[in-house]
Scaffold this active site. Structure first.
Site, PDB file in Angstrom:
ATOM      1  N   SER A 232       0.835  -1.199   0.000  1.00  0.00           N
ATOM      2  CA  SER A 232       0.000   0.000   0.000  1.00  0.00           C
ATOM      3  C   SER A 232       0.874   1.255   0.000  1.00  0.00           C
ATOM      4  O   SER A 232       1.670   1.450  -0.909  1.00  0.00           O
ATOM      5  CB  SER A 232      -0.949  -0.056   1.211  1.00  0.00           C
ATOM      6  OG  SER A 232      -1.967   0.899   1.134  1.00  0.00           O
ATOM      7  N   ASP A 459      -8.964  -4.763  -5.491  1.00  0.00           N
ATOM      8  CA  ASP A 459      -8.430  -4.034  -4.340  1.00  0.00           C
ATOM      9  C   ASP A 459      -9.255  -2.757  -4.138  1.00  0.00           C
ATOM     10  O   ASP A 459      -9.296  -1.900  -5.024  1.00  0.00           O
ATOM     11  CB  ASP A 459      -6.963  -3.683  -4.589  1.00  0.00           C
ATOM     12  CG  ASP A 459      -6.262  -3.085  -3.370  1.00  0.00           C
ATOM     13  OD1 ASP A 459      -6.927  -2.367  -2.603  1.00  0.00           O
ATOM     14  OD2 ASP A 459      -5.053  -3.330  -3.217  1.00  0.00           O
ATOM     15  N   HIS A 486      -7.208  -6.020  -0.190  1.00  0.00           N
ATOM     16  CA  HIS A 486      -6.172  -4.995  -0.308  1.00  0.00           C
ATOM     17  C   HIS A 486      -4.828  -5.609   0.032  1.00  0.00           C
ATOM     18  O   HIS A 486      -4.552  -5.902   1.189  1.00  0.00           O
ATOM     19  CB  HIS A 486      -6.488  -3.848   0.651  1.00  0.00           C
ATOM     20  CG  HIS A 486      -5.470  -2.753   0.647  1.00  0.00           C
ATOM     21  ND1 HIS A 486      -4.937  -2.234  -0.515  1.00  0.00           N
ATOM     22  CD2 HIS A 486      -4.881  -2.074   1.672  1.00  0.00           C
ATOM     23  CE1 HIS A 486      -4.078  -1.274  -0.207  1.00  0.00           C
ATOM     24  NE2 HIS A 486      -4.015  -1.166   1.105  1.00  0.00           N
TER      25      HIS A 486
END
Length: 518
Positions: A232, A459, A486
């Site tokens: 991320s 995601d 995610h």
């Protein structure tokens, strides 16, 4: 940069719901043999003094996981302000699980955020890769970026009581009075940060500084080049490191890519659309279950959901520990569950409980997102999040822009429409007292070795297309993953984990068009 990674492994959360005594020694050389940047010679060549991790624990979960004798911890000293290396310093804390065999080097982890603790994340990853070639060949290193977790000085803007109060519903709408109420709350947060953290720290906690810290960590660990796995927001760190130190890169795995060049308005809208897609997928699955609180028609799920949660504005649900679940916390819990389909069963249970007037499960989900432990204490992940984001993102002060964002947000994510109309209220970043330090732009890198980018089609937080763009910009290999969650690396999906292992150990990248399914 509104992205977060689920703080705990989703499967573990689902199951649960159905100052340091080490030092560093500064030297004048470099442990890894590469030249130290001019003016920073005293920070390179450090030799961390490793010791027990217990003194580094800042949460109850840390105290449990850090008791493992196979883990050791240390700190590394870095300049607080790289423009004044002779001034104040900061301490970057890190946790290590030693390689069990023929060591290649260190694998450094960042779980996202911004503001997530790599030290807290490290033990779960170490447990997940136990007995694998990664555990054999690499020292696993989880580090807390400056201001986060056990690193010092810490970003600590609010007390635990104030955090609880912040989570209570602000009964505001898009009226002038409602906007004023929200902006007063934003200004109060800013004032607390300035008073309790200090302008010198607030000005120097962005990704610009983290990247330079990371190179000092690499050197202190004795690695000639960096091997890094970022999830991320961690992909942003990895991409910026590649720009700043391309010759120092051995291998980068960037999972759940943040688009570093995207306009903040479009980024917010794209993320909202991603969560709507995740909600729709959840609703379709829920409709096949006999206990679905949203009914059996996925097309009617948004209306059913809003009918269930909107009354929480006026009539909060009992949690069972003396607290009540209002609308804002309920939405936080729902969003937390939408990060991974492993939490859909928990979300179904939470919505079913809500029909009976109980907010217990949704509150537990919200607590997980907010970093609240059972004893009522908080970690500082979500305090660090805006502090870092406010110096990483382009500064927006025009209320009209926020009105546009909120209007478009409700259009693309109707499940999050509270029915009170769009608002032009500005968040803390609009009032931030120090300027941004990072310019949004796609990375431009020459001479970078092969990089692996992983992007999940469903995601919700970092859209699949962002990974495609980042891979193209870096000339990286792209591993596409069909699924609804995610990030995915080292979470037990054999196809993905095998590809990551081959790359990190042997520097073997997947073939063009490679894909996996969760």
């Amino acid at each position: 940069m509104d992205v977060r990674r689920v703080a705990a492994p989703a499967a573990a959360l689902a199951l649960a719901l159905v100052a340091g005594c080490t030092t560093t020694v500064a030297g004048t050389g470099t442990a890894a043999g590469s030249p130290a940047p001019a003016g920073l010679e005293s920070f390179y060549g450090q030799e961390p003094s490793w010791g027990p991790c217990a003194p580094f624990a800042v949460t109850a979960d840390d105290r449990d996981s850090y008791a493992d004798p196979a883990l050791d911890c240390a700190t590394v000293t870095v300049p607080l302000d790289y423009a004044r290396p002779d001034g104040d310093t900061a301490e970057i804390a890190m946790l290590r699980k030693r390689a069990t065999g023929d060591r290649i080097g260190s694998l450094l982890l960042n779980p996202g955020g911004p503001g997530a603790s790599g030290m807290s994340f490290g033990p779960s990853i170490a447990a997940g890769i136990a007995g694998t070639p990664l555990a054999e060949r690499f020292d696993l290193i989880g580090f807390d970026p400056r201001g986060v977790g056990a690193s010092e000085p810490a970003i600590d803007c609010e007390t635990d009581t104030e955090r609880d109060e912040e989570r209570a519903d602000i009964d505001a709408d898009g009226s002038p009075a409602g906007v004023a109420l929200v902006e007063a709350d934003s200004q109060e947060f800013v004032d607390r940060c300035v008073e309790r953290v200090g302008l010198d720290v607030l000005a120097n906690v962005g990704t610009r500084e983290v990247v330079r810290d990371l190179d000092i960590l690499r050197d202190a660990l004795g690695d000639r080049q960096l091997t890094f796995l970022g999830y991320s927001y961690g992909t942003f760190i990895g991409a910026k490191y590649a720009e700043a130190f391309p010759a120092n890169v051995r291998a980068l795995v960037l999972d759940g890519a943040v688009d570093p060049a995207q306009d903040p308005v479009e980024s917010s809208v794209d993320q909202a659309a991603g969560f709507q897609l995740a909600f729709d997928a959840f609703a379709a699955d829920c409709a096949t279950r006999p206990d679905c609180a949203l009914g059996t028609d996925p097309a009617a799920a948004v209306d059913a959901f809003r009918a269930l949660v909107l009354p929480l504005y006026d009539t909060p649900a009992a949690v069972g520990d003396g607290r009540q679940l209002g609308y804002a916390d309920a939405m936080t819990g729902v969003v937390q569950a939408l990060y991974s389909d492993q939490l859909w069963e928990v979300l179904r249970l939470g919505l079913t409980e809500l029909t009976a007037g109980s907010g217990r499960v949704l509150a537990l989900l919200a607590d997980s997102y907010e970093g609240r432990a059972e004893d009522g204490t908080y970690d500082n992940d979500l305090e660090a999040f805006p502090v870092i984001a406010c110096v990483d993102d382009r500064r927006i002060t025009d209320p009209a822009v926020y009105l546009e964002i909120d209007t478009r947000y409700r259009e693309v994510a109707p499940f999050r429409d509270d029915g009170r109309g769009p608002s032009a209220a500005r968040p803390p970043c609009a009032f931030w007292p120090v300027p941004p330090t990072t310019e949004p732009a796609l990375p431009v890198v020459d001479g970078l070795p092969p990089v692996l980018v992983i992007s999940v089609t469903g995601d919700p937080a970092t859209p699949y297309e962002a990974g495609v763009r980042l891979a193209d910009q870096l000339g990286a290999a792209l591993l596409s993953v069909e699924g609804n969650q995610h990030t995915v690396a080292l979470t037990g999906v054999p196809c993905v984990d095998d590809a990551v292992t081959r790359y990190l150990v042997d520097l073997e990248i997947p073939a063009d068009g490679a894909s996996c399914t969760i």
